[in-house]
Design a protein around this motif. Structure first.
Motif, PDB file in Angstrom:
ATOM      1  N   UNK A  31     -28.780 -17.794  -4.309  1.00 17.75           N
ATOM      2  CA  UNK A  31     -29.209 -16.506  -4.054  1.00 17.75           C
ATOM      3  C   UNK A  31     -28.187 -15.746  -3.439  1.00 17.75           C
ATOM      4  N   UNK A  32     -28.123 -14.380  -4.188  1.00 15.98           N
ATOM      5  CA  UNK A  32     -27.141 -13.764  -3.854  1.00 15.98           C
ATOM      6  C   UNK A  32     -27.583 -12.176  -3.492  1.00 15.98           C
ATOM      7  N   UNK A  33     -27.335 -11.644  -2.378  1.00 17.57           N
ATOM      8  CA  UNK A  33     -27.793 -10.393  -1.939  1.00 17.57           C
ATOM      9  C   UNK A  33     -26.643  -9.367  -2.112  1.00 17.57           C
ATOM     10  N   UNK A  34     -27.325  -8.042  -2.494  1.00 18.60           N
ATOM     11  CA  UNK A  34     -26.091  -7.037  -2.798  1.00 18.60           C
ATOM     12  C   UNK A  34     -25.455  -6.737  -1.121  1.00 18.60           C
ATOM     13  N   UNK A  35     -26.248  -6.799  -0.185  1.00 22.00           N
ATOM     14  CA  UNK A  35     -25.604  -6.473   1.208  1.00 22.00           C
ATOM     15  C   UNK A  35     -24.554  -7.322   1.607  1.00 22.00           C
ATOM     16  N   UNK A  36     -24.320  -8.812   1.067  1.00 20.95           N
ATOM     17  CA  UNK A  36     -23.293  -9.786   1.370  1.00 20.95           C
ATOM     18  C   UNK A  36     -23.250 -10.374  -0.214  1.00 20.95           C
ATOM     19  N   UNK A  37     -22.376  -9.917  -0.925  1.00 19.33           N
ATOM     20  CA  UNK A  37     -22.120 -10.192  -2.433  1.00 19.33           C
ATOM     21  C   UNK A  37     -21.391 -11.484  -2.657  1.00 19.33           C
ATOM     22  N   UNK A  38     -22.071 -12.644  -2.105  1.00 18.51           N
ATOM     23  CA  UNK A  38     -21.566 -14.050  -2.310  1.00 18.51           C
ATOM     24  C   UNK A  38     -22.785 -14.877  -2.473  1.00 18.51           C
ATOM     25  N   UNK A 198     -24.527  -1.074  -8.840  1.00 20.48           N
ATOM     26  CA  UNK A 198     -24.232  -2.711  -9.167  1.00 20.48           C
ATOM     27  C   UNK A 198     -25.105  -2.994 -10.462  1.00 20.48           C
ATOM     28  N   UNK A 199     -24.303  -3.407 -11.235  1.00 18.55           N
ATOM     29  CA  UNK A 199     -24.974  -4.070 -12.586  1.00 18.55           C
ATOM     30  C   UNK A 199     -25.970  -5.516 -12.184  1.00 18.55           C
ATOM     31  N   UNK A 236     -19.510  -5.742  -9.502  1.00 17.82           N
ATOM     32  CA  UNK A 236     -19.366  -4.617 -10.976  1.00 17.82           C
ATOM     33  C   UNK A 236     -20.091  -3.581 -10.779  1.00 17.82           C
ATOM     34  N   UNK A 237     -19.783  -2.507 -10.981  1.00 19.44           N
ATOM     35  CA  UNK A 237     -20.469  -1.070 -10.664  1.00 19.44           C
ATOM     36  C   UNK A 237     -20.350  -0.312 -12.075  1.00 19.44           C
ATOM     37  N   UNK A 238     -21.366   0.504 -12.446  1.00 18.74           N
ATOM     38  CA  UNK A 238     -21.412   1.434 -13.516  1.00 18.74           C
ATOM     39  C   UNK A 238     -22.075   2.596 -13.571  1.00 18.74           C
ATOM     40  N   UNK A 239     -22.033   3.565 -14.355  1.00 19.45           N
ATOM     41  CA  UNK A 239     -22.906   4.431 -14.745  1.00 19.45           C
ATOM     42  C   UNK A 239     -24.150   4.033 -15.514  1.00 19.45           C
TER      43      UNK A 239
END
Length: 274
Positions: A31-38, A198-199, A236-239
């Motif tokens: 499980x991986x959270x955007x808050x701690x992306x590991x 974030x994708x 990884x980020x995007x529009x």
């Protein structure tokens, strides 16, 4: 008086093991959270989950709706994958109603469940079609300063008297497309405003929800679905653009000059009897 902000902050700060402790532990490897992306190994196998625990944290104090986003991938990794490999995606919306919205790969429609006063969830809506309608949620309007194509698109919405419905929270601003079955959400970059979304944690899960509901997405400036963008790293980020097929086609035509995926839509509109 109940103060919700500390509770919501706890949700945002919660680690993946805490967030998913109610799941049968044998089905989730990472499980991986955007808050701690590991990724955190939660001890199971079969699936991995990426999630944004509190989307809209900057608007909590205004009492706007906020939410949680998650995507589920089969296997034991959360990079070198793409959104189309998701097994399921969902979002929770915490507002005047508490709602859970779910899409399952290979199963038709996007499904809305409402939390009732007795604690039970009731299936209240299935969305299978997102039609045309003049409703827009334009994110990152700062980009219009040095992105002329985005400025022209926003001018089109205003000139055609679209209704503005934008809170600054991605969950409610995308969820309205599904529940109202119309509209468009945009978040575009420019030389002076970089991508923030974030994708893995936001864009790919929401793309499955929108596309399962009959809508479309356009991602990363490539005139492709957000589900087809390779996810090469966790941050990884995007529009992005979400909406009806017609609105996503318009977005691509204004921003990038053409919309090859939806050229058939153009032809059918020009020759409706064919």
């Amino acid at each position: 008086m109940v103060h919700w902000e500390p509770t919501l902050q706890h949700l945002a700060d919660c680690n993946p093991t805490c967030m998913f402790r109610s799941l049968p532990q044998h089905v989730c490897k990472y499980a991986c959270s955007e808050e701690v992306p590991e990724p955190v190994d939660v001890g199971g196998e079969g699936f991995c989950v990426a999630f944004d625990p509190l989307d809209g944290s900057s608007i909590v104090d205004t009492n706007f709706a906020v939410g949680t986003i998650f995507g589920v991938w089969p296997g034991d990794k959360l990079k070198d994958i793409d959104g189309r490999q998701q097994a399921a995606a969902g979002m929770g919306i915490y507002g005047p109603r508490t709602v859970f919205c779910l899409a399952v790969a290979g199963y038709p429609g996007t499904h809305e469940f409402l939390l009732m006063d007795d604690g039970k969830w009731v299936h209240v809506k299935e969305t299978t079609e997102i039609g045309e309608g003049k409703l827009f949620a334009p994110g990152n309007l700062r980009a219009t300063f040095d992105n002329p194509a985005y400025e022209r698109l926003i001018s089109h919405y205003l000139g055609e008297k679209y209704t503005l419905r934008y809170t600054g929270g991605m969950v409610p601003d995308v969820f309205q497309i599904i529940v109202k079955e119309k509209g468009v959400f945009t978040n575009v970059t420019s030389p002076s405003t970089k991508a923030k979304l974030r994708i893995l944690f936001e864009v790919a899960p929401l793309a499955l929800l929108v596309e399962n509901a009959g809508g479309a997405s356009s991602c990363d400036g490539k005139c492709v679905s957000a589900l087809d963008i390779p996810i090469l790293n966790y941050d990884q980020r995007t529009e992005i653009c979400f909406g009806s097929i017609g609105e996503v086609r318009r977005f691509e035509e204004y921003l990038y000059g053409n919309s090859p995926r939806f050229s058939t839509v153009n032809e059918l509109e020009a020759n409706p009897r064919q």
